[in-house]
Every structure is written in C-alpha cells, then in structure tokens.
Design an enzyme around this catalytic site. Structure first.
Site, PDB file in Angstrom:
ATOM      1  N   SER A 130       0.838  -1.205   0.000  1.00 21.55           N
ATOM      2  CA  SER A 130       0.000   0.000   0.000  1.00 21.55           C
ATOM      3  C   SER A 130       0.874   1.257   0.000  1.00 21.55           C
ATOM      4  CB  SER A 130      -0.973  -0.051   1.176  1.00 21.55           C
ATOM      5  OG  SER A 130      -1.972   0.925   1.065  1.00 21.55           O
ATOM      6  N   ASP A 225     -10.153  -3.771  -4.854  1.00 22.39           N
ATOM      7  CA  ASP A 225      -9.234  -2.814  -4.238  1.00 22.39           C
ATOM      8  C   ASP A 225      -9.267  -1.512  -5.020  1.00 22.39           C
ATOM      9  OD1 ASP A 225      -7.151  -1.458  -2.991  1.00 22.39           O
ATOM     10  OD2 ASP A 225      -5.597  -2.881  -3.604  1.00 22.39           O
ATOM     11  N   HIS A 255      -8.079  -5.065  -0.436  1.00 20.69           N
ATOM     12  CA  HIS A 255      -6.878  -4.353   0.005  1.00 20.69           C
ATOM     13  C   HIS A 255      -6.549  -4.753   1.447  1.00 20.69           C
ATOM     14  CE1 HIS A 255      -4.023  -1.018  -0.383  1.00 20.69           C
ATOM     15  NE2 HIS A 255      -4.210  -0.846   0.916  1.00 20.69           N
TER      16      HIS A 255
END
Length: 297
Positions: A130, A225, A255
């Site tokens: 991320s 996501d 995610h």
C-alpha cells in the site's frame, strides 16, 4: 489521528501466529532527521542471505514495526530473505519527503552494513504494501536518479502509485471493501499536502517519464481494491520499459489481505508466489544481468 492509529491494532487477530525465526533484533539507525527504529528478521543463521528492506502500509499515517511484526515474520520465513523493517516517520506530522527519505536511508544502511548483518550486499531489495509499496517504488526511482546503488528487486504489494484515483477500480471499489476512495484521497492529502508536489514521480511513481533502469519487480494486486488498476498499470509500465516483472493478481481479495493470513487463504498463496518469483528473478539476474525478459504469473 490518535484514534486511527490505535484502531490499526484491530488487524492483529487476523494476522495469524508469529512465525518462529532464527533471530529477531531491534536496532536504531541514523536517519536524515531522526533516529529510526529498525527490526531485523533472520530466517537462517548460515551464509550471506538476500535481504528485503521493508516499508509497512498504513496510508503513510498509521502503523509501526510492532503492528506488522507477524506479516514481516511470515515474509522472512516464506522467502528465506532477511527482512529489515524500517519504522519511518509518519504524516501528517512528517509529510513528503520525510517518510521517503527515511526509507531510502534504511535501504542504504542495510547495504552499507551488509557484511555485519550477514547479508549479500548485491541482493538487497525493497518491499512494501500500500503506502509502503509507494515508498518502495519511490526508493527505486530515487536511487536510480541519484546514481546510487539501486535495490536488487522491488516487491510492490497493492501499491499506491498515483494520487488522482481516476481509475475504474477507484470508482467500482469506492466503498464497501475496507479501504475507500475517500480514505485514500484524504491520505494522499496528508502525505503530500502541497498539491504542487503530487505529480512528482517520487510521490506518484506512475507519473515518472521513464521507468527504464529500475530493478526487477514483483507486483501484487487485489481484485476488490481501490488501488487495483494503478498497480496493474505500474506493472505494465515497468514491463513496457524493459523491466522484468512478475505480476500476481488475486481476484477474490481486498486491500490489506497480506495482514489477514489467519482469515484469507490467498495470503499464504501470495507469500509462496512472491517467494517463487524472487527465486526466478535472482536466477535470471545471475544468468544474465542484462536480460529484460518479463514474467507473467
């Protein structure tokens, strides 16, 4: 902000058991503006091992090396790499470029202390998920453009690589799948509060004019996501610019699934896929360092 940071610990029950390793060590290293905690995970005590310098996710705002202890242990065990986790300073108190500079300092420190750490200095890569994936990609760009040692590999797990969030997945997965598009937009503003900086490739790596000369990449994307399509686009850009790429897509995941080893079967699958891809990349580099063959997994 304190409430958001405390809430991150709600992930811990989903992370699974702590993987036993040969050694785990905490240290402090000198960063550009502060002493930085690092945690070194060693899966084996013998020989000079490859290493991954790791930058955790958390929207550049939350998280720390204690929170992500279990995912990083699992990564070291699966890949056979020493994992050096860097506790970079967080936005909004420390916006761009502070987190990036801290991460770059952590990578350089690992290379410079490779012999002491029992690491092969020619096999030091970076990994991040991320926001950490954003930082890992940016460390590679920064190292390439500064003419300094470039990471041997970049492992980008559902990375944030463009601030605009103008993709089909940012609209399709805007709400209902954990990370929301509004959450992500707010996080970008904390990390890069000056709008004029957001097009900088070190902030939004997808906007780099060229990705030529970057290290081989393992890119992981999740089906549901917000960041799915920008991660796919970055893998495609890398491949188009001659960078070997192993892209692993997990269509049924959301995610953050790396932090859900106890609840999501694909987490174990992903760790194994990353381990296999890393071995292929190392073998490829040892066979011919100039080869640019791509790998699609």
């Amino acid at each position: 902000m304190a409430e958001s940071r405390a809430a991150q610990y709600e992930w811990v029950p989903y992370m699974g058991a702590r993987e036993p390793l040969a050694a785990v060590e905490d240290r402090f290293i000198a960063g550009p503006t502060a002493e930085l905690p690092v945690r070194i995970y060693r899966p084996d005590v013998g020989g000079a091992l490859p290493a991954l310098v790791a930058f955790h996710g958390g929207c550049w705002i939350v998280g720390n090396i204690d929170l992500v202890d279990r995912p990083f242990r699992a990564l070291a065990a699966a890949t056979g790499c020493v994992v050096v986790a860097v506790n970079y300073q967080k936005a909004p108190e420390h916006p761009f470029p502070v987190p990036l500079d801290d991460c770059h300092a952590g990578f350089r420190w690992t290379v410079e202390h490779a012999t002491e750490l029992g690491i092969n200095p020619a096999r030091v890569g970076v990994v991040g998920d991320s926001a950490g994936g954003n930082l890992a990609a940016a460390v590679c760009l920064k190292a390439r453009d500064d003419g300094r040692p470039v990471p041997a590999v970049q492992v980008l797990i559902y990375p944030a690589v463009d601030w605009s969030l103008d993709t089909p997945s940012a609209h399709e997965c805007a709400d209902g799948y954990g990370l929301t598009t509004l959450d992500m937009a707010w996080s970008w503003r904390q990390y890069a509060p000056e709008a004029s900086t957001r097009d900088d490739p070190l902030v939004s790596p997808l906007r780099a004019p060229s990705l030529v000369g970057l290290p081989p990449a393992v890119v992981v994307t999740a089906g549901f996501d917000v960041l799915r399509d920008e991660g796919i686009a970055y893998a495609e850009r890398l491949r188009a610019d001659g960078v070997p790429v192993a892209h692993h897509h997990y269509p049924g995941t959301i995610h953050g699934f790396w932090w859900m080893r106890a609840a999501v079967d694909e987490c174990e699958e992903m760790l194994n896929d990353v381990a296999v891809a890393l071995r292929r990349i190392v073998d490829l580099a040892e066979a011919d360092p100039d080869v640019t063959t791509s790998t699609e997994c």
